[in-house]
Design an enzyme around this catalytic site. Sequence first.
Site, short mmCIF file in Angstrom:
data_model
loop_
_atom_site.label_atom_id
_atom_site.label_comp_id
_atom_site.label_asym_id
_atom_site.label_seq_id
_atom_site.Cartn_x
_atom_site.Cartn_y
_atom_site.Cartn_z
N TYR A 194 0.83 -1.21 0.00
CA TYR A 194 0.00 0.00 0.00
C TYR A 194 0.87 1.26 0.00
CZ TYR A 194 -2.70 3.74 2.22
OH TYR A 194 -3.25 4.95 2.54
N ASP B 231 -10.16 9.60 6.69
CA ASP B 231 -8.83 10.23 6.73
C ASP B 231 -9.01 11.73 6.62
OD1 ASP B 231 -6.27 11.17 6.39
OD2 ASP B 231 -5.75 9.79 4.78
#
Lengths: 119, 119
Positions: free
Chosen positions: A12, A36
């Site tokens: 990732y 986020d």
Amino acid sequence: MAVDPKALVQRYLDTVASGTADDVAALYAEDATLEDPVGGGEVHIGRHAIAGFYKNTDGVEISTELLTIRVGGNEAAFLFAITVGGAMRIEPIEIMTFNHDGQIASMKAYWGPDDVTQL
Amino acid sequence: MAVDPKALVQRYLDTVASGTADDVAALYAEDATLEDPVGGGEVHIGRHAIAGFYKNTDGVEISTELLTIRVGGNEAAFLFAITVGGAMRIEPIEIMTFNHDGQIASMKAYWGPDDVTQL
């Protein structure tokens, strides 16, 4: 299939640094969720919305560095650094859960203004 | 009431170090959940079960040190060190969510054998 959260987190971070928004979104499950920053009031639901989130930094030079990681079951908690456009370094703690196919099922990023350094 | 996750986490770590199992459990909501370690297959539900979990180390000398913390909304993610009986140091990452009364609503501790140092 056995899931290796540590390897999936590294993949990732590598993809965030070197891939496109669509490359990163492809690591997520179709019905994944992304928050986020946590507490920011917005949860992105589904791969399409998640691709939109990452498009904010498409074309910007990004580097990432894993600082420390803890894993348990199909989950990981990790502290990492992300440098954006050579101008800003952020050090979030993220929580990721993975499904049995190794796709990211959920991501939550914890950080705030105190965790941002102007370079 | 505004919740200050950073102060609540510090109070928790101080209580783990200097309080009894019941003192620590009193920081949790009546219907709180605790998973430690994540992936260990057991989730403790409710303050009574949580007190039982902390009784494992009642009477053992414990010290704690907050290493780094991130907060967002009523949540916190933090890396800390806990030393148990002067013999073992563990460095988990924990996620805590708090309710509007400042009680711990959920705790998840991410760590494994790699995060334990024999002293």
